[in-house]
Design a protein around this motif. Structure first.
Motif, PDB file in Angstrom:
ATOM      1  N   THR A  56       1.073  -1.159   0.290  1.00  0.00           N
ATOM      2  CA  THR A  56      -0.414   0.046   0.298  1.00  0.00           C
ATOM      3  C   THR A  56       0.998   0.774  -0.501  1.00  0.00           C
ATOM      4  O   THR A  56       1.702   1.664   1.048  1.00  0.00           O
ATOM      5  CB  THR A  56      -1.205  -0.375   0.979  1.00  0.00           C
ATOM      6  N   PHE A  57       0.280   2.000  -0.578  1.00  0.00           N
ATOM      7  CA  PHE A  57       1.007   3.599  -1.069  1.00  0.00           C
ATOM      8  C   PHE A  57       0.315   4.756  -0.487  1.00  0.00           C
ATOM      9  O   PHE A  57      -0.321   4.578  -0.927  1.00  0.00           O
ATOM     10  CB  PHE A  57       2.715   3.442  -1.674  1.00  0.00           C
ATOM     11  N   LEU A  58       1.084   5.006   0.594  1.00  0.00           N
ATOM     12  CA  LEU A  58      -0.212   6.402   0.809  1.00  0.00           C
ATOM     13  C   LEU A  58       0.586   7.912   0.108  1.00  0.00           C
ATOM     14  O   LEU A  58       1.613   7.394  -0.161  1.00  0.00           O
ATOM     15  CB  LEU A  58       0.574   6.691   2.913  1.00  0.00           C
ATOM     16  N   ASP A  59      -0.233   8.281  -0.453  1.00  0.00           N
ATOM     17  CA  ASP A  59       0.038   9.102  -1.939  1.00  0.00           C
ATOM     18  C   ASP A  59      -0.426  10.057  -0.834  1.00  0.00           C
ATOM     19  O   ASP A  59      -1.076  10.860  -0.180  1.00  0.00           O
ATOM     20  CB  ASP A  59      -0.997   8.993  -2.764  1.00  0.00           C
ATOM     21  N   LEU A  60       1.297  11.567  -1.155  1.00  0.00           N
ATOM     22  CA  LEU A  60       0.809  12.655  -1.202  1.00  0.00           C
ATOM     23  C   LEU A  60       1.139  14.177  -2.661  1.00  0.00           C
ATOM     24  O   LEU A  60       1.207  14.423  -2.717  1.00  0.00           O
ATOM     25  CB  LEU A  60       2.381  12.910  -0.255  1.00  0.00           C
ATOM     26  N   GLU A  61       1.274  12.550  -3.801  1.00  0.00           N
ATOM     27  CA  GLU A  61       1.693  13.485  -4.835  1.00  0.00           C
ATOM     28  C   GLU A  61       0.048  13.410  -5.766  1.00  0.00           C
ATOM     29  O   GLU A  61      -1.023  13.902  -5.161  1.00  0.00           O
ATOM     30  CB  GLU A  61       2.721  12.333  -5.423  1.00  0.00           C
ATOM     31  N   CYS A  91       4.148   1.878   2.359  1.00  0.00           N
ATOM     32  CA  CYS A  91       5.212   2.793   1.813  1.00  0.00           C
ATOM     33  C   CYS A  91       4.421   4.981   1.052  1.00  0.00           C
ATOM     34  O   CYS A  91       2.967   4.395   1.431  1.00  0.00           O
ATOM     35  CB  CYS A  91       5.142   2.775  -0.313  1.00  0.00           C
ATOM     36  N   VAL A  92       5.464   5.512   1.437  1.00  0.00           N
ATOM     37  CA  VAL A  92       4.663   6.799   1.337  1.00  0.00           C
ATOM     38  C   VAL A  92       5.047   6.937   0.073  1.00  0.00           C
ATOM     39  O   VAL A  92       6.286   7.127  -0.403  1.00  0.00           O
ATOM     40  CB  VAL A  92       4.375   7.695   2.086  1.00  0.00           C
ATOM     41  N   ARG A  93       4.122   8.355  -1.402  1.00  0.00           N
ATOM     42  CA  ARG A  93       5.097   8.470  -1.869  1.00  0.00           C
ATOM     43  C   ARG A  93       4.340   9.632  -1.919  1.00  0.00           C
ATOM     44  O   ARG A  93       3.533  10.454  -1.180  1.00  0.00           O
ATOM     45  CB  ARG A  93       3.769   7.992  -3.512  1.00  0.00           C
ATOM     46  N   VAL A  94       5.838  10.665  -2.311  1.00  0.00           N
ATOM     47  CA  VAL A  94       6.267  12.211  -2.245  1.00  0.00           C
ATOM     48  C   VAL A  94       6.149  12.373  -3.852  1.00  0.00           C
ATOM     49  O   VAL A  94       5.935  11.948  -4.297  1.00  0.00           O
ATOM     50  CB  VAL A  94       7.978  11.942  -1.273  1.00  0.00           C
ATOM     51  N   ASN A  95       6.002  14.480  -3.509  1.00  0.00           N
ATOM     52  CA  ASN A  95       5.893  14.641  -4.394  1.00  0.00           C
ATOM     53  C   ASN A  95       7.272  14.968  -5.828  1.00  0.00           C
ATOM     54  O   ASN A  95       8.471  14.662  -4.314  1.00  0.00           O
ATOM     55  CB  ASN A  95       5.467  16.274  -4.738  1.00  0.00           C
ATOM     56  N   ALA A  96       7.331  15.318  -6.563  1.00  0.00           N
ATOM     57  CA  ALA A  96       8.569  15.234  -7.810  1.00  0.00           C
ATOM     58  C   ALA A  96       9.222  16.212  -6.500  1.00  0.00           C
ATOM     59  O   ALA A  96       8.792  17.403  -6.930  1.00  0.00           O
ATOM     60  CB  ALA A  96       8.066  14.988  -8.799  1.00  0.00           C
ATOM     61  N   TRP A  97      10.059  15.939  -7.286  1.00  0.00           N
ATOM     62  CA  TRP A  97      11.836  16.717  -7.190  1.00  0.00           C
ATOM     63  C   TRP A  97      11.124  18.400  -7.609  1.00  0.00           C
ATOM     64  O   TRP A  97      12.154  19.729  -7.720  1.00  0.00           O
ATOM     65  CB  TRP A  97      12.844  16.620  -7.373  1.00  0.00           C
TER      66      TRP A  97
END
Ligand code: GLV
Ligand code: MG
Length: 333
Positions: A56-61, A91-97
Motif C-alpha cells: 500500500t502506498f499512502l499518496d502525497l502526490e 510506502c509513502v509517495r512524496v511529490n516530485a523534485w
C-alpha cells in the motif's frame, strides 16, 4: 554509485567499494497488487489496511489537491503509526523534485512515521541524480529520527520520456532501490500520446502501444535486481478489461501492478501469482533435473515429451520463488 558502511555514530555513507543492499524487510515481499491511497482522505486511509493488497502506498502526490498537500503529511503519519498494517509493504509517495514539497514530505513523514514505514516512492524520476538526492536526504532523516541506517527503501516511477531514456542509470542509482514502476498516465502526457485515459488498451492501435516501454523498464529493473511494477488501470469498474490488459506485463514477467480499488487488488493478486499447476510443474522439473544431474550424471534429460537442462532449472526456480512469495505450497504427490 553510493556505497554504505554502517558504523554507529559515523557517517553511514562510505566512499569505499562495498555495495550493501538496504531496507531488507520489504525488498523481497510480494507486490502483486500495490494499492494507491490518497493521503488526504481519512476514509481511504482507514480502509487501506483492511484490503488484500500486498503493498500500500499512502499518496502525497497526484491524488492529493495542492491545497491539501501539507496537511496530508500529518494524516499519513498518524495512519502509519496508529493502524495495524500487518505484513504488507508500506510506502509513502512524496511529490516530485520539481515541486516545492519533496523535502518537506520526506522530513515530516519519514521523520515521524517510525520503523513501520518501509519505503518512499519518488514519482516522475528523470535522472539518477534525483534518486541520489533522495537517498542522501533519507540518510540524514534516518539519523535524526533514530531509524537504522538504510531502513527506508526507494520505489522509483518512470513517467516521462527523459526518465525512460535514463532508466538504466536510474535503476543503478542507489542500494535503497527496491522497485522500478511504470506510470502510464503521466508517461502518455510526456510523450504526447493522443489518449485521454491512461493505462488502458487502445483498440485502434495494431498491437501493444506500450510494449517497448514495458520491455525497456523490465530490462533495466532486472539488470539491477529490482522488482518491476506496472502502473494504474484507470477504468476502475471494468475488472475484466483490467484482467485482459494486465496480461501484457504479467506475461513479460512483471511482479505486479497498481490497484486503485480493493476489487482491482483481488484481481491482481490472482493474476500475478503462478497457478498451482505451474507451481507443481516447476517443482517436478527441479526434482527431475536434480535426479538427472546428481544421480545419473546427465546434463540434459527428457521430462515428459520435452528436453530439460540447466536453463529449465533456472526458469523453474523463478516460478517456485514467485509462488512461494504468493503463499503457494506444493501439492501432495
Ligand atoms: C501514475 O502515477 C501514472 O502517472 O500513471
Ligand atoms: Mg503519475
Amino acid at each position: 554509485m553510493l556505497v554504505y558502511g554502517c558504523e554507529a555514530g559515523r557517517d553511514s555513507r562510505d566512499a569505499g567499494n562495498r555495495l550493501t543492499r538496504m531496507s531488507q524487510r520489504s525488498r523481497n515481499l510480494p507486490r502483486r497488487s500495490c494499492l494507491s491511497t490518497p493521503g488526504s482522505s481519512d476514509r481511504f486511509l482507514a480502509k487501506a489496511p483492511t484490503t488484500v493488497a500486498d503493498m500500500t502506498f499512502l499518496d502525497l502526490e497526484d491524488s492529493v489537491a495542492p491545497n491539501e498537500k501539507v496537511a496530508a503529511r500529518a494524516k499519513v503519519v498518524q495512519a502509519i503509526r496508529s493502524q495495524d498494517w500487518g505484513e504488507r509493504v508500506l510506502c509513502v509517495r512524496v511529490n516530485a523534485w520539481d515541486t516545492a514539497w519533496t523535502y518537506g514530505d520526506v522530513i515530516e513523514v519519514v521523520g515521524n512515521a517510525g520503523e513501520r514505514l518501509d519505503e518512499v516512492m519518488l514519482p516522475k524520476v528523470q535522472s539518477a541524480a534525483e534518486v541520489v538526492a533522495l537517498d542522501l536526504l533519507l540518510s540524514q532523516v534516518e539519523r535524526n529520527a533514530g531509524l537504522p541506517a538504510g531502513h527506508i527503501g526507494i520505489e522509483a516511477q518512470i513517467e516521462t520520456a527523459r526518465g525512460l531514456i535514463n532508466v538504466d542509470e536510474i535503476c543503478a542509482a542507489s542500494p535503497r532501490l527496491e522497485t522500478i514502476i511504470f506510470g502510464p498516465a503521466d508517461f502518455a502526457a510526456s510523450i504526447e500520446m493522443p489518449v485521454l485515459t491512461g493505462g488502458v488498451a487502445i483498440p485502434e492501435y495494431p498491437g501493444d502501444h506500450f510494449n517497448y516501454v514495458f520491455s525497456r523498464i523490465l530490462m533495466a529493473g532486472r539488470a539491477n535486481g529490482l522488482q518491476v511494477i506496472d502502473g494504474p488501470f484507470l477504468k476502475v469498474r471494468e475488472l475484466d478489461a483490467l484482467r485482459e490488459f494486465a496480461q501484457r506485463t504479467r506475461l513479460l514477467g512483471y511482479d505486479g501492478k497498481w490497484a486503485l480499488t480493493p476489487d482491482q487488488a483481488l484481481v491482481l493478486n490472482e493474476l500475478y501469482s503462478p497457478t498451482q499447476e505451474q507451481f507443481d510443474r516447476a517443482w517436478d522439473i527441479l526434482e527431475a533435473y536434480r535426479v538427472a544431474t546428481e544421480e545419473n550424471h546427465a546434463g540434459a534429460v527428457m521430462f515428459g515429451d520435452e528436453m530439460i537442462d540447466e536453463a529449465s532449472r533456472k526458469m523453474a526456480l523463478k516460478f517456485v520463488s514467485r509462488g512461494e512469495r504468493a503463499g503457494l505450497s506444493r501439492s501432495a504427490t
